[in-house]
Motif scaffolding. Structure first.
Motif, PDB file in Angstrom:
ATOM      1  N   UNK A 182       0.840  -1.200   0.000  1.00 39.29           N
ATOM      2  CA  UNK A 182       0.000   0.000   0.000  1.00 39.29           C
ATOM      3  C   UNK A 182       0.879   1.255   0.000  1.00 39.29           C
ATOM      4  N   UNK A 183       1.935   1.252   0.837  1.00 39.63           N
ATOM      5  CA  UNK A 183       2.839   2.407   0.875  1.00 39.63           C
ATOM      6  C   UNK A 183       3.546   2.613  -0.460  1.00 39.63           C
ATOM      7  N   UNK A 184       4.097   1.536  -1.027  1.00 33.73           N
ATOM      8  CA  UNK A 184       4.811   1.662  -2.298  1.00 33.73           C
ATOM      9  C   UNK A 184       3.885   2.205  -3.382  1.00 33.73           C
ATOM     10  N   UNK A 185       2.636   1.682  -3.445  1.00 27.83           N
ATOM     11  CA  UNK A 185       1.700   2.132  -4.469  1.00 27.83           C
ATOM     12  C   UNK A 185       1.363   3.603  -4.281  1.00 27.83           C
ATOM     13  N   UNK A 186       1.104   4.014  -3.036  1.00 29.18           N
ATOM     14  CA  UNK A 186       0.774   5.414  -2.788  1.00 29.18           C
ATOM     15  C   UNK A 186       1.934   6.351  -3.074  1.00 29.18           C
ATOM     16  N   UNK A 187       3.158   5.929  -2.746  1.00 26.58           N
ATOM     17  CA  UNK A 187       4.333   6.767  -2.979  1.00 26.58           C
ATOM     18  C   UNK A 187       4.647   6.868  -4.475  1.00 26.58           C
ATOM     19  N   UNK A 374      -1.156   0.039  -9.444  1.00 23.97           N
ATOM     20  CA  UNK A 374       0.097  -0.316  -8.777  1.00 23.97           C
ATOM     21  C   UNK A 374      -0.132  -1.289  -7.638  1.00 23.97           C
ATOM     22  N   UNK A 375      -1.207  -1.110  -6.876  1.00 26.04           N
ATOM     23  CA  UNK A 375      -1.463  -1.993  -5.745  1.00 26.04           C
ATOM     24  C   UNK A 375      -1.786  -3.407  -6.218  1.00 26.04           C
TER      25      UNK A 375
END
Length: 457
Positions: A182-187, A374-375
């Protein structure tokens, strides 16, 4: 004025129901075969386990009908079938080893499916998760560090990746991969333009700018930190591989793959020459049959012998000796399947995993927002990497890492986290497959007043 009547495509929930019942029937039939082969009679607990699996699967199916009617109809049946196969193999080993791991696995299955249903119930739109990008980063790092806390962390089989609360133990790293995705997708959805368009060009590669290397260097350092502090090669590889895969999906730049592979190679060489536990695993991988290594490589060697004994079609459920392999129901459950179901059975299991990954990637392509793309892609890649690491380890393609096969292996941490993974994919696929709303601007010139039927995509 013409009247437009939209005709919505089928949600295919009935198809899902039929496939779901087929998955339960296959699992129940395999459970019955184990009892007939090993005890000469149908297992007394056949109705309990088959009925329990069916009830849990139908419960999640009902939640999908109500809360996510357009979700992918294939994901739930395939995940249920894999979960059922895992229960069968664990039960078969229970009979030989006089243990009760299958009962615990069914309870963990119930918990995982209930949590997956809760995710579908309360997370009505996956885009809400984007609000918690940096919260997810903090939660993920806390989950990775929890096993290091004195009194809470536990060291099992040389790796400090567990936390214990009373008689229960849990591996928080399994959930960490979800929140970090979730963090990687949001970033990356915010910074992908800078990461993909800027930087010097060298031959056919556009290299990243020095300032853009920061995130991948931090991810590399974090994965090395996990490897050093927790002695967990598998989680370290999965964590870094997930970030590099999502970085490539976000930017479509091959240079990030090159940089990622270079950092991975440097980290692997460093670990193999500095850390004793990594040196040992590499030595076992390269020389499993050396006389000095037979005590340490016993598990790997017996797993290879078991798969060789299974051949093409296997010895049959209940006819082999997978119990000879240590941790045959968890780390080496894939070799247990290979011995009794043969190469055909192993390929069938890989095909089921391939279906989940394919549906995840199809969802990533179909969904309309960048965060969802991305997620979904990250979650599909995380399962792909985990399967490759496990299968590659037990077949001597790569060194053993200690990860477990999703849905199959005994253990609650992996089972719960993978059911949550499927739930998130189902939620994203519901939005991806949902028909676009019909917008009418009034009558068009030349309308005859006739009724038109429009089939929505």
């Amino acid at each position: 004025m013409a009247t437009v009547l939209p005709v919505y495509p089928s949600t295919r929930r009935n198809v899902e129901l039929v496939l779901l019942l087929g998955a339960v029937v296959i699992a129940a039939g395999a459970w019955a075969v184990v009892g007939l082969t090993m005890d000469g009679a149908l297992p007394a607990n056949l109705a309990l386990y088959a009925g329990g699996l069916a009830a849990l699967a139908l419960l999640l199916h009902g939640v999908l009908r109500w809360k996510a009617p357009h979700a992918d109809p294939i994901l739930l049946p395939v995940a249920t079938l894999l979960n059922g196969i895992g229960l069968v193999v664990i039960h078969r080993l229970d009979i030989t080893e006089d243990t009760a791991a299958a009962g615990r696995q069914l309870l963990w299955s119930a918990l995982g499916i209930v949590i997956a249903g809760a995710v579908l119930w309360f997370v009505r739109d996956h885009r809400v998760l984007r609000r918690y990008t940096f919260t997810a980063m903090v939660v993920g790092l806390v989950l990775l560090l929890l096993p290091l806390l004195p009194g809470l962390g536990r060291t099992i089989n040389g790796a400090r990746i567990w936390i214990g609360i009373g008689p229960l133990s849990f591996q928080p790293g399994e959930l960490a991969k979800l929140v970090l995705a979730v963090f990687f997708a949001g970033y990356l959805v915010v910074h992908r333009d800078a990461l993909s368009l800027m930087g010097p060009k060298l031959l056919f590669l556009r290299l990243p700018r020095a300032r853009d290397l920061g995130p991948i260097l931090l991810a590399w350092l974090a994965s090395v930190g996990v490897l050093v502090l927790q002695r967990d090669l598998g989680t370290s590889l999965l964590f870094f591989g997930l970030f590099v895969a999502m970085l490539y999906v976000a930017t479509e730049r091959v240079s990030w793959i090159v940089v990622g592979l270079g950092l991975f190679a440097a980290g692997a060489v460093l670990a193999a020459n500095v850390f004793g536990h990594v040196q040992e695993r590499v030595d076992i991988w390269l020389h499993p049959f050396a006389p000095d290594n037979l005590d340490r490589s016993y598990q790997l060697v017996q797993g290879l012998f078991g798969m060789a004994n299974g051949g093409l079609l296997g010895t049959g459920l209940g006819e082999g000796r997978p119990d000879i392999v240590p941790f045959a129901n968890s780390d080496f459950i894939y070799t247990s399947i290979g011995e009794e179901l043969g190469l055909v059975g192993l390929f069938a299991v890989l095909l089921l995993y391939g279906v989940i990954v394919e549906r995840g990637l199809r969802t990533a392509i179909a969904v309309r927002d960048g965060f969802g793309k991305l997620l979904a892609a990250g979650l599909a890649f995380s399962m792909t990497l985990q399967i490759f690491v496990v299968v590659g380890g037990v077949t001597r393609v790569i060194p053993l890492t200690g990860l477990t096969m999703p849905f199959l292996a005994a253990g609650g941490s992996s089972l719960v986290s993978n059911w949550v993974l499927v739930a998130v994919l189902l939620r994203i696929s519901d939005l991806a497959r949902r028909p676009a709303p019909v917008v009418t601007d009034g009558p068009e010139p030349g309308d005859t007043g006739a009724t038109q039927v429009v089939r929505l995509p």
